[in-house]
Write a protein that holds these residues in place. Sequence first.
Motif, mmCIF file in Angstrom:
data_model
loop_
_atom_site.group_PDB
_atom_site.id
_atom_site.type_symbol
_atom_site.label_atom_id
_atom_site.label_comp_id
_atom_site.label_asym_id
_atom_site.label_seq_id
_atom_site.Cartn_x
_atom_site.Cartn_y
_atom_site.Cartn_z
ATOM 1 N N ASN A 146 0.815 -1.276 0.166
ATOM 2 C CA ASN A 146 -0.027 0.000 -0.105
ATOM 3 C C ASN A 146 0.793 1.133 -0.109
ATOM 4 N N GLY A 147 1.994 1.211 0.198
ATOM 5 C CA GLY A 147 3.026 2.204 0.199
ATOM 6 C C GLY A 147 3.621 2.815 -1.285
ATOM 7 N N LEU A 148 4.290 3.803 -1.089
ATOM 8 C CA LEU A 148 4.813 4.370 -2.243
ATOM 9 C C LEU A 148 5.896 3.671 -3.227
ATOM 10 N N ARG B 22 -0.664 -3.566 5.233
ATOM 11 C CA ARG B 22 -1.582 -3.586 6.146
ATOM 12 C C ARG B 22 -2.998 -3.176 6.169
ATOM 13 N N GLY B 23 -3.958 -4.040 6.473
ATOM 14 C CA GLY B 23 -5.366 -3.499 6.355
ATOM 15 C C GLY B 23 -6.012 -3.653 5.033
ATOM 16 N N PRO C 117 -3.764 -8.764 3.015
ATOM 17 C CA PRO C 117 -3.543 -8.382 4.390
ATOM 18 C C PRO C 117 -2.488 -8.737 5.295
ATOM 19 N N CYS C 118 -1.613 -8.141 5.651
ATOM 20 C CA CYS C 118 -0.742 -9.002 6.746
ATOM 21 C C CYS C 118 -0.026 -7.873 7.887
ATOM 22 N N GLU D 181 1.981 -14.916 11.138
ATOM 23 C CA GLU D 181 1.150 -14.557 10.076
ATOM 24 C C GLU D 181 2.146 -14.264 8.920
ATOM 25 N N VAL D 182 3.402 -13.766 9.109
ATOM 26 C CA VAL D 182 4.188 -13.636 8.189
ATOM 27 C C VAL D 182 4.712 -14.927 7.467
#
Length: 299
Positions: free
Chosen positions: A9-11, A32-33, A45-46, A53-54
Amino acid sequence: MRILVTGANGLVGSRTCLLLAEQGHEVVGLGRGERRVSGSWRYLPCELTREQEVSTLVAEAAPEAVIHCASMTEVDACERDPGLAFAANVEATAFVARASRRAGAHLVHVSTDYVFDGDAGPYDEEALPNPRGVYALTKHMGEQAARVLAPGCAIARTAVVYGWPAVAGRSNFGAWLVGVLAQGQPVRLFEDQLVSPSYAENVAAMVAELGLRRLGGVWNTCGAEVVNRVEFGRAVCEVFGFDAGLLVPVKMAELKLPAPRPLRSGLRTDKARRELHARPLALGESLARFHSDWRRERG
C-alpha cells in the motif's frame, strides 16, 4: 517469476508491484489492512509484526524473490514511540528475512540513507553507517537482521522518495511540496541538508531488478543527484511553473525537530549506474516524469 512485495500500500511497494505485474511476473503484495491501491496483482492483508502470520503467508505464496519495502518511515513518530519503531523496522524485517530464507527466496531489503550520521556525505556503498535517532538506529538494525537471517540478500538504500499520486492517507515530500506551491503558499525548506531526491518509479525499477537478478550486497537505489532541499524546490518550481519566490530557506536547527536528521547526507550512485539496467535518473528527468504524473492525475 513469483515475487512477494511487502508494503504494497506504500509509495515504493505499490509501484514495485505494478511494475512487476506489467512485466508479466506473478506478484503477491502484502500490506497492512485493506487494499488501498489498484493493480492487476494479488493483495493479502498482513501484520508484519506477527511472525506466524508472516511465516504462513510467505510459505503459501512460495516466492522466488521477496522485496521488503514495508517500514515505519515517519522519523519523528519513531522518536516518540521507539517500541513501535523497533517492531516495524527490526522485528518485522527479521520475520520477513527468516520466512524468505525458509522459502528459498532472494530477499531485497529496502533501507535508507539515514543509517549515516550526515557528517561527510554523500556516501557510497562501502561507507560505514553511524545512525543517530530511533528511526536511523532501527533501520540499521533491520539491515543487520536481513544480513544475518537471509545471507546473500540485497540491501537497497534510498532517500527522500517522492511520487504522484501520494499513497492514500500518506503524503511524501514531493507531493506535499507541489500541493503547497500549487496553492500559492510559501514553504520553508532546509538550505543546509543535502539529500538524494528519488522518484518512486525509478526506485521501484531498481529494487525490482535486484530481486529478479538475485543480486546481493549493498546498493544505493536513489536519484542520481545530490542537492539541498531548497535546490530541489527551485527545480520543482522550474518544471511545474511555480513561483520560486514562495520558497523560504531555513536552517534545520531553527525548527527544533524531535528527531535528528543527517545534514550532509545523500548517496553516491556510481555502482548502480554502472551495474544496473534500471539506472538512477537525473533530477531533471525525474521531475519531468513527476510533472507528467501530476498533470495526468489532474485530468
